[in-house]
Write an enzyme that holds these catalytic residues in place. Structure first.
Site, short mmCIF file in Angstrom:
data_model
loop_
_atom_site.label_atom_id
_atom_site.label_comp_id
_atom_site.label_asym_id
_atom_site.label_seq_id
_atom_site.Cartn_x
_atom_site.Cartn_y
_atom_site.Cartn_z
CB THR A 223 -0.88 0.01 1.25
OG1 THR A 223 -0.05 -0.38 2.36
CG2 THR A 223 -2.01 -0.99 1.14
CD GLU B 49 -10.63 -1.76 2.33
OE1 GLU B 49 -10.79 -2.49 1.35
OE2 GLU B 49 -10.17 -2.17 3.41
#
Lengths: 754, 315
Positions: free
Chosen positions: A479, A713
């Site tokens: 990430t 997300e």
């Protein structure tokens, strides 16, 4: 307790003096990864040559393992151990906690004769080489007492009940509102089981140093894995040193632990040498968690002007018989649109399927695939533009609880997206635009995802050469954690990025909750900011108190930190000079973040709007994405590159959910059909045309001291629906049973006489 | 994977002889399919004979005005060959529609022809499969068989042949050159190389034990245009749902049968003046489907009619 108002005070991140915050800084660990030198768990060099363990999965979905003939395997070349539940070393029962404050209980491997799902590890072979272990694994003869698996989700919808402890949420009177509405829509969508398909399968390397177990594994959350392993091994929690430095993708699938962890540790103890255990790609499909299938019924009742009077979204889903997971596909909808009469809820049925669990944008990824298409269908019924319909139903406050939004730029995302994409060129009537053999269509959808802050700690230190070291029991699953922690540290201590070292993924470092739910950067980063500010204070105090420092006698509040120099106006020295002279052992501090007591007075979400153009081949039913644009609002962005990368990755995932990704259940066997990445179709480069993610300027000062929110997300939420809506606009066919594969689309095209 | 021995062949005839003499021997060239299947315990050779370094990689003109493709020529080299791109574009298009660049760099002409089905049940060793374990049954028959055959299937096997390249070769009327363990050579039309499943789906070709493909020979291209079209769920690196190769009036279909399918009935109808749609409808009179793969019948009809029309339109 902290209040969100305390967070509004200026801090080094919000002041951003050197401008590092927000910059598209290259990945901290990028060179290691692209040169293949970042040691993933399975590749870490152990202190002595490792043995290799392979797991054998059950070939039935439910029943008992009644016998195991392991003699031939044990006699095979190089074999060191062959275990089944008959002879695996004793482990405390499932869930047992010797330490009451453990964040996870015992998770015994090969625990008993019960088979609860197809592919469940039931036997384990260790040998001197991987080849010998695999070869011997074929010689293990297992016998089962199989039972008929109950695995047909679609056939069991009527047996689904309320998930434990949950109730439907109704506001107003949905039934009356829906019946009275001038325009109604009532449709049902279904989404399939999906697999995470991380590039790096789950894997563990373990060895023992005396009473202490050293374990390198691939995991999203450090503490529960450490505690769970200690409980499983029956040892003290501090006797497990768990490391997870580089992780080749998680997506929720590595939020918990699997049997590779306990088996590697148990075998290393039994054999007195390091042991490696990895899942095969085939085992990843059935023997780790998946996103469960859903059936979603959406009912919308509106006035002719588009105002929603009634709104309902009900989701049916499944989990393993012994599991307790609900795919909360209806939850996101509660904060999305205004409507006085509302009904949302979930129904869960337990089946003998593999274990359901969270996968990227759990809830939103599945749920937007229905509601955001329902809005498209309603817009068409009303003769309204889909963007306009959404803006018309934009809620002024959270429609479920009346709380003010901390910051909501949904409308700006919708409008700017429409403009940048060229939405005004979309023809509302489907099937009118052609480019060669392709019918071309445009679709859009809204994106929403909640934002969270969890408690976390972080360690900061300064070394004598002026290097700032960040230490945190945090993970980077691809990430950008390493990179944003380095940026926060560099900005906070006023040093160049090259003067920062980030050490994470270690159970002996100050704990952070890990990567998941898009809370990682906000949570770990806020703790890092706090630790960094504590280190600033310590350094400032050191400087003004040191007679050898030019800053001596000044006020610690006036000390500035920039370019590796500490200064009070024109009195200055380098950080390394100060530390070498006044604190030659360096200085180490900790910092901590906790959710604010009043944070729940606001509804805090992240937002976006997706715009997609697809081509549909009307002869074959093939769909190809031509371009995708997402506009997002998610607080302050720490790193424009890693944030964009997460958002575009989520968007691509959404395209896959709409078009290709699915793992069907063979209900005769209770197993998933697709075994590898040639069968389970994630997009390849050729599937995705132009992809762009635009991030609006924003600071959400109710979210955390940095005003940042997550994006991990968000990009996935709504992206698939925008693709499905574009498919409809291209060819006039709605496929509500995902994925929209050529066979299904072709049936629709033929039905329309095309 | 199970233990195996390995040798590097020094001649084609020697390789064939060694293969016939050693029980459980298999040839290996690029290994892009065989190694995967060995790792999954689907193929269990006891001995590998490496034919990748035999001097069989040449692409050369034949006396008849065609081209000879060495069996060890890589898929990438064949697809990129200027002569093939100019005179046999359908072959080039078919090859690049298969696999990925990395796979095509390793995969060979011979190996491509002999690759095995992608039926998911063939790949799952926990399930019955007559091809993998003769006599165990066909899991696909009543299973998730969306991609099953619509031509020439049997109750013992409904798998399809996955090759793209071979569909083009069949449309072009290519032949394989073979060498037997006794050193004899023979040729066989590619259209006759593979078998229908019948009661023995584990026997996939007409090759005798040990026989080695040494080359594929292309006749001069037929008059008229050429085209390869493949339908797939994903734009690249995906097995096809159906494909069609057109070379002049010659038509072959892919992923619809246990072998690349020469659409003889369609060709005859075309020759007799039928429209493309009428011609493929004639072929599909012989098709049968099982429910989940019903869509393949209209898909093949639409795909093939469109491809033939496009070729005709090019004049």
């Amino acid at each position: 307790m902290t209040s969100v108002h305390d967070w509004a005070a200026p801090n080094p991140v919000s002041t951003n003096r050197s401008g590092l915050i927000g910059k598209p800084v290259d990945r901290y660990e990028g060179p290691l990864k692209v040169t293949g030198t970042a040691p993933y768990a399975y590749e870490v060099q152990p202190p002595s040559p490792p043995a290799y363990g392979v797991m054998i999965g059950a070939e039935i979905a439910t029943g008992r393992l009644t016998g195991a003939d392991i003699a031939e395997a044990e006699a095979a070349p190089g074999v060191l151990a062959v275990w089944t539940h008959f002879n695996v070393p004793a482990q405390p029962p499932r869930g047992a906690k010797a330490h009451p404050r453990s964040t996870a209980g015992s998770n015994p491997a090969l625990e008993n004769d019960k088979v609860a799902y197809f592919g469940q590890p039931v036997a384990f072979v260790v040998a001197d080489t991987l080849e010998n272990a695999v070869s011997a694994s074929h010689l293990v003869k297992l016998t089962y007492a199989a039972e008929t698996p109950d695995v047909d989700f679609r056939a069991r919808l009527e047996d689904a009940g309320q998930p434990p402890g949950e109730q439907d949420v109704e506001i107003g009177d949905f039934a009356s509102g829906f019946t009275a509405a001038e325009v109604q829509l009532d449709e049902t969508w279904s989404t399939p089981i999906q697999n995470h398909c991380q590039m790096e399968p789950c894997a563990t390397l373990a060895w023992w140093e005396g009473e202490k177990c050293i374990v390198h594994t691939s995991i999203q959350m450090v503490k529960p894995a450490q505690h769970g392993l200690a409980e499983t091994l029956g040892i003290g929690r501090d006797d497990v040193h768990l490391l997870t430095r580089y992780i080749g993708g998680g997506f929720g699938g590595k939020g918990g632990t699997y049997d590779d962890l306990a088996l590697a540790a148990l075998a290393a103890r039994a054999l007195g040498r390091p042991v490696k255990v990895a899942f095969t790609r085939q085992q990843m499909m059935n023997a780790t968690i998946h996103r469960p299938a859903t059936v979603q019924r959406v009912r919308l009742g509106a006035k002719k002007d588009g105002t929603l009077d009634a709104f309902s979204m009900m989701t049916w889903t499944h989990c393993n018989r012994n599991g307790n997971f609900t795919e909360h596909a209806s939850n996101f909808a509660r904060a999305l649109y205004a409507a006085p009469n509302r009904l949302t809820g979930h129904r869960l049925v337990r089946l003998d399927l593999p274990v359901a669990g969270p996968m990227r944008a759990p809830g939103e990824a599945s749920g937007t695939m229905s509601l955001e298409c329902a809005m498209d269908e309603l817009a068409e019924k009303l003769g309204l533009d889909p963007v306009e319909l959404r803006i018309k139903n934009e809620p002024p406050v959270d429609p479920e609880n009346g709380r003010p939004f901390s910051m909501r730029q949904m409308v700006r995302c919708l409008k700017e997206g429409a403009q940048l994409f060229g939405w005004d060129r979309r023809l509302p009537t489907p099937g009118l635009v052609r480019d060669g053999r392709w019918l071309v269509g445009m679709g859009m959808a809204a994106a929403i995802r909640g934002n969270f802050l969890l408690p976390a700690k972080c360690g900061f230190s300064v070394e004598p050469d002026g290097t700032i070291v960040v230490r945190q029991g945090m993970t980077d699953i691809g990430t950008g954690t390493y990179t944003v922690l380095a940026q926060i540290a560099a900005e906070t201590l006023g040093v160049p990025l090259g003067q920062v070292r980030v050490e994470i993924g270690d159970s002996e470092m100050p704990p952070a909750p890990g990567s998941g739910g898009q809370f990682g950067a906000a949570t770990a980063g806020s703790a890092a900011l706090m630790a960094g500010m504590n280190l600033r204070k310590a350094i400032a105090a050191l400087a003004v108190g040191d007679p050898g420092s030019p800053l001596h006698g000044g006020s610690p509040d006036e000390v500035t930190f920039q370019d590796g120099v500490v200064a009070i106006s024109n009195r200055s020295e380098t950080l390394s000079d100060l530390i070498q002279r006044a604190a030659p052992a360096g200085i180490a501090v900790e910092g901590e973040i906790r959710p604010a007591a009043d944070a729940r007075e606001w509804s805090t979400q992240t937002y976006g709007a997706h715009y997609v153009e697809v081509g549909v081949d009307p002869i074959t039913g093939e769909v190809r994405v031509r371009r995708m644009l997402g506009v997002f609002a998610a607080g302050r962005i720490i790193n424009a590159k890693t944030a964009r990368s997460q958002l575009t990755g989520g968007m691509i995932w959404g395209a896959a959910s709409a078009l290709t990704e699915a793992n069907p259940v063979d209900v005769r066997y209770g197993s998933l059909l697709n075994q590898d990445l040639a069968q389970y179709l994630v997009p390849v480069q050729a599937d995705i045309g132009e992809v762009e993610a635009i991030i609006l300027d924003e600071v959400d000062d109710k979210a955390n001291p940095m005003g940042i929110k997550g994006v991990g997300e968000l990009g996935n939420s709504g992206a698939g629906a925008a693709v499905a809506n574009a498919v409809y606009n291209a060819c006039g066919v709605r496929v509500r049973d995902y994925p929209i594969s050529p066979d299904k689309l072709l049936a629709g095209l033929i039905a329309q006489g095309m | 994977m199970r233990p195996f021995t390995y040798e590097r062949a020094t001649s084609a005839a020697g390789a064939a002889k060694a293969a016939a003499l050693t029980r459980g021997a298999r040839f290996i060239a690029g290994g892009t399919n065989l190694l995967d299947l060995m790792k999954l315990d689907i193929e269990r050779p006891t001995h590998l004979i490496d034919v990748s370094r035999l001097p069989m990689a040449a692409i050369a003109a034949t006396a008849e005005g065609g081209l000879s493709l060495g069996a060890a020529a890589t898929n990438s080299d064949v697809a990129a060959n200027a002569e093939i791109r100019a005179r046999y574009p359908v072959l080039s298009e078919a090859i690049v529609a298969g696999g990925s660049p990395q796979l095509r760099n390793k995969a060979t002409v011979g190996g491509n022809l002999l690759q095995r089905t992608r039926c998911a049940y063939f790949y799952d060793t926990s399930k019955p499969c007559n091809k993998r374990a003769p006599g165990s049954g066909c899991s696909a028959l009543e299973g998730l068989n969306r991609n099953a055959a619509i031509f020439g299937a049997s109750p013992h096997c409904i798998a399809t042949h996955p090759s793209d390249m071979s569909v083009a070769l069949v449309a072009l009327g290519a032949r394989v050159e073979l060498v037997s363990p006794s050193g004899d050579t023979r040729t066989l039309p590619v259209a006759d190389l593979h078998r229908l499943p019948g009661e023995t789906p584990q026997i996939e070709t007409e090759l005798i034990p040990g026989e080695l493909i040494t080359a594929v020979v292309l006749p001069p291209p037929p008059a008229g245009g050429q085209l390869y079209r493949k339908v797939r769920d994903r734009a690249s690196y995906a097995g096809g749902l159906a494909s069609v190769a057109v070379a002049g009036g010659q038509v072959a279909l892919g992923m619809v049968a246990h072998k690349p399918w020469r659409a003889a009935a369609a060709e005859a109808a075309l020759a007799a003046g039928a429209s493309p749609a009428e011609a493929i409808a004639k072929e599909l009179e012989g098709a049968s489907s099982l429910g989940r793969n019903d869509f393949k019948v209209p898909l093949v009809a639409r795909l093939t009619a469109a491809a033939i029309s496009e070729v005709k339109g090019r004049g």
